[in-house]
Write a protein that holds these residues in place. Structure first.
Motif, PDB file in Angstrom:
ATOM      1  N   PRO A 138       0.823  -1.216   0.000  1.00  0.00           N
ATOM      2  CA  PRO A 138       0.000   0.000   0.000  1.00  0.00           C
ATOM      3  C   PRO A 138       0.857   1.266   0.000  1.00  0.00           C
ATOM      4  N   GLY A 139       0.270   2.384  -0.440  1.00  0.00           N
ATOM      5  CA  GLY A 139       0.973   3.671  -0.359  1.00  0.00           C
ATOM      6  C   GLY A 139       1.825   3.955  -1.576  1.00  0.00           C
ATOM      7  N   GLU A 140       2.986   4.518  -1.334  1.00  0.00           N
ATOM      8  CA  GLU A 140       3.901   4.993  -2.391  1.00  0.00           C
ATOM      9  C   GLU A 140       3.864   4.141  -3.667  1.00  0.00           C
TER      10      GLU A 140
ATOM     11  N   PRO B 267      -1.866   7.244  -3.883  1.00  0.00           N
ATOM     12  CA  PRO B 267      -0.541   7.420  -4.521  1.00  0.00           C
ATOM     13  C   PRO B 267      -0.366   6.581  -5.790  1.00  0.00           C
ATOM     14  N   LYS B 268      -1.070   5.466  -5.881  1.00  0.00           N
ATOM     15  CA  LYS B 268      -0.959   4.639  -7.102  1.00  0.00           C
ATOM     16  C   LYS B 268      -1.633   5.382  -8.276  1.00  0.00           C
ATOM     17  N   ILE B 269      -2.777   5.981  -7.986  1.00  0.00           N
ATOM     18  CA  ILE B 269      -3.521   6.687  -9.042  1.00  0.00           C
ATOM     19  C   ILE B 269      -2.722   7.913  -9.476  1.00  0.00           C
ATOM     20  N   ARG B 270      -2.165   8.615  -8.489  1.00  0.00           N
ATOM     21  CA  ARG B 270      -1.343   9.790  -8.798  1.00  0.00           C
ATOM     22  C   ARG B 270      -0.111   9.385  -9.598  1.00  0.00           C
ATOM     23  N   GLY B 271       0.479   8.254  -9.242  1.00  0.00           N
ATOM     24  CA  GLY B 271       1.661   7.775  -9.957  1.00  0.00           C
ATOM     25  C   GLY B 271       1.353   7.503 -11.421  1.00  0.00           C
ATOM     26  N   LEU B 272       0.137   7.058 -11.702  1.00  0.00           N
ATOM     27  CA  LEU B 272      -0.216   6.704 -13.084  1.00  0.00           C
ATOM     28  C   LEU B 272      -0.771   7.889 -13.869  1.00  0.00           C
ATOM     29  N   PHE B 273      -1.519   8.771 -13.207  1.00  0.00           N
ATOM     30  CA  PHE B 273      -2.170   9.874 -13.929  1.00  0.00           C
ATOM     31  C   PHE B 273      -1.491  11.225 -13.721  1.00  0.00           C
ATOM     32  N   GLY B 274      -0.615  11.327 -12.727  1.00  0.00           N
ATOM     33  CA  GLY B 274      -0.066  12.646 -12.403  1.00  0.00           C
ATOM     34  C   GLY B 274      -0.973  13.365 -11.410  1.00  0.00           C
ATOM     35  N   ASP B 275      -0.901  14.698 -11.360  1.00  0.00           N
ATOM     36  CA  ASP B 275      -1.572  15.460 -10.303  1.00  0.00           C
ATOM     37  C   ASP B 275      -2.994  15.889 -10.655  1.00  0.00           C
ATOM     38  N   ARG B 276      -3.473  15.500 -11.833  1.00  0.00           N
ATOM     39  CA  ARG B 276      -4.800  15.956 -12.267  1.00  0.00           C
ATOM     40  C   ARG B 276      -5.627  14.765 -12.720  1.00  0.00           C
TER      41      ARG B 276
ATOM     42  N   ALA C 191      -9.919  28.264 -21.326  1.00  0.00           N
ATOM     43  CA  ALA C 191      -8.791  28.684 -22.173  1.00  0.00           C
ATOM     44  C   ALA C 191      -8.610  27.638 -23.259  1.00  0.00           C
ATOM     45  N   PRO C 192      -8.092  28.043 -24.387  1.00  0.00           N
ATOM     46  CA  PRO C 192      -8.056  27.119 -25.515  1.00  0.00           C
ATOM     47  C   PRO C 192      -6.938  26.079 -25.447  1.00  0.00           C
ATOM     48  N   TYR C 193      -5.995  26.189 -24.526  1.00  0.00           N
ATOM     49  CA  TYR C 193      -4.873  25.262 -24.506  1.00  0.00           C
ATOM     50  C   TYR C 193      -4.980  24.321 -23.320  1.00  0.00           C
ATOM     51  N   GLY C 194      -4.213  23.212 -23.392  1.00  0.00           N
ATOM     52  CA  GLY C 194      -4.209  22.242 -22.292  1.00  0.00           C
ATOM     53  C   GLY C 194      -3.443  22.796 -21.101  1.00  0.00           C
ATOM     54  N   ALA C 195      -3.198  21.926 -20.127  1.00  0.00           N
ATOM     55  CA  ALA C 195      -2.395  22.250 -18.937  1.00  0.00           C
ATOM     56  C   ALA C 195      -3.011  23.373 -18.110  1.00  0.00           C
ATOM     57  N   ASN C 196      -4.328  23.528 -18.216  1.00  0.00           N
ATOM     58  CA  ASN C 196      -4.934  24.608 -17.451  1.00  0.00           C
ATOM     59  C   ASN C 196      -5.818  24.101 -16.315  1.00  0.00           C
ATOM     60  N   TYR C 197      -5.829  22.823 -16.102  1.00  0.00           N
ATOM     61  CA  TYR C 197      -6.556  22.306 -14.947  1.00  0.00           C
ATOM     62  C   TYR C 197      -5.693  22.495 -13.710  1.00  0.00           C
ATOM     63  N   GLU C 198      -6.332  22.879 -12.609  1.00  0.00           N
ATOM     64  CA  GLU C 198      -5.570  22.979 -11.360  1.00  0.00           C
ATOM     65  C   GLU C 198      -5.187  21.585 -10.900  1.00  0.00           C
ATOM     66  N   PRO C 199      -4.003  21.437 -10.298  1.00  0.00           N
ATOM     67  CA  PRO C 199      -3.685  20.134  -9.706  1.00  0.00           C
ATOM     68  C   PRO C 199      -4.589  19.858  -8.501  1.00  0.00           C
TER      69      PRO C 199
END
Ligand SMILES: O=C(O)CCC(=O)C(=O)O
Length: 259
Positions: free
Chosen positions: A8-10, A78-87, A247-255
């Motif tokens: 579990p965890g990390e 942490p497993k989900i974050r590891g696979l998808f990142g912060d969003r 906004a028209p570009y990606g990377a605009n979702y807050e973490p």
């Protein structure tokens, strides 16, 4: 049979390798037997008004606090974050009931009837990461286990139609045997089915499906206001309630608000 077990965890680099190779992970001991039984009783209440047949109910987290707690369980997040990142978001939650002596389910990959994930590209992209909390003991085959075909998320060919039509066996089908409170995490592309259930206690499994934030939720058209008001900032964000500037570009979702 060998299980792709991780701690579990990390989310470690070895966890990543195991997930990439098999398409799934098994995390034992996420819930104590008492916690799993509390969720089992909550699941029974959710399904009480329906016929006693195989079925799945969404949004249990809105009415049952023990199911709400599983949305961001520290052993799994942490497993989900590891696979998808912060969003990412909770795209759906399905509480599944398989009645005692329930039969085997149909082989399938998770996806959509509208522009299915395998049309998006090869290998089938990770769009729905499913986290399944086993609320009954499934240590032996024939206890309503999940059966998965290891590595099949990378197969260039589908499972043959005749095998699917007959609900037939596959020599590399892996019946997941794991004790109560274990968690299975799997890629939408892995071929899987519900295995048979010879026991005499109805089986409930609590599934939580996570996706990138641009995927539309499937268990709700809108979040319930009272749930949003009383839940935690992290869960509110996981319901998709976070800033997404127009906004028209990606990377605009807050973490997500980790920590
Ligand atoms: O038997 C279950 O709990 C899961 C069923 C399933 O395979 C699914 O919902 O995709």
């Amino acid at each position: 049979m060998l299980n792709p077990e991780v701690a579990p965890g990390e989310f470690t680099e070895l966890d990543r390798f195991v997930f990439e190779s098999w398409g799934y992970l098994v995390i034992p001991g996420v819930l104590s037997a008492a916690e799993a039984e509390e969720c089992y009783d909550a699941s029974k209440r959710l399904h009480a008004a329906r016929e006693r047949a195989f079925g799945q109910i969404g949004r249990g987290y809105e009415v049952e606090p023990c199911l709400e707690r599983l949305i961001d369980h520290p052993a799994v997040l942490p497993k989900i974050r590891g696979l998808f990142g912060d969003r990412f978001i909770l795209q759906a939650s399905w509480n599944t009931m398989q009645p005692a002596r329930g039969g085997i389910g149909g082989w399938h990959q998770d996806g959509s009837s509208a522009y299915n994930f395998n049309q998006v590209g090869y290998p089938v992209p990770l769009i729905q990461l499913r986290v399944s909390y086993l609320l009954t003991d499934q240590s032996r085959p024939g206890s309503g286990n999940m059966e998965l075909i290891p590595g099949s998320h990378r197969s260039q060919v589908p499972l043959p139609d005749d095998v699917r039509a007959q609900r037939g066996d596959v020599p590399i089908g892996h019946v997941i045997c794991a004790p109560i409170g274990s968690v299975l995490v799997f890629h939408n592309g892995v071929w899987h089915r519900t295995f048979r259930h010879d026991g005499d206690q109805d089986r409930y499994t609590a599934h939580y499906v996570y996706s990138p934030p641009w995927v539309r939720p499937a268990d709700r058209l809108a979040n319930a206001d009272d749930f949003l008001e009383r839940t935690t900032p992290m869960r509110r964000a996981l319901m998709g309630e976070f800033e997404r500037p127009d906004a028209p570009y990606g990377a605009n979702y807050e973490p997500l608000p980790f920590e």
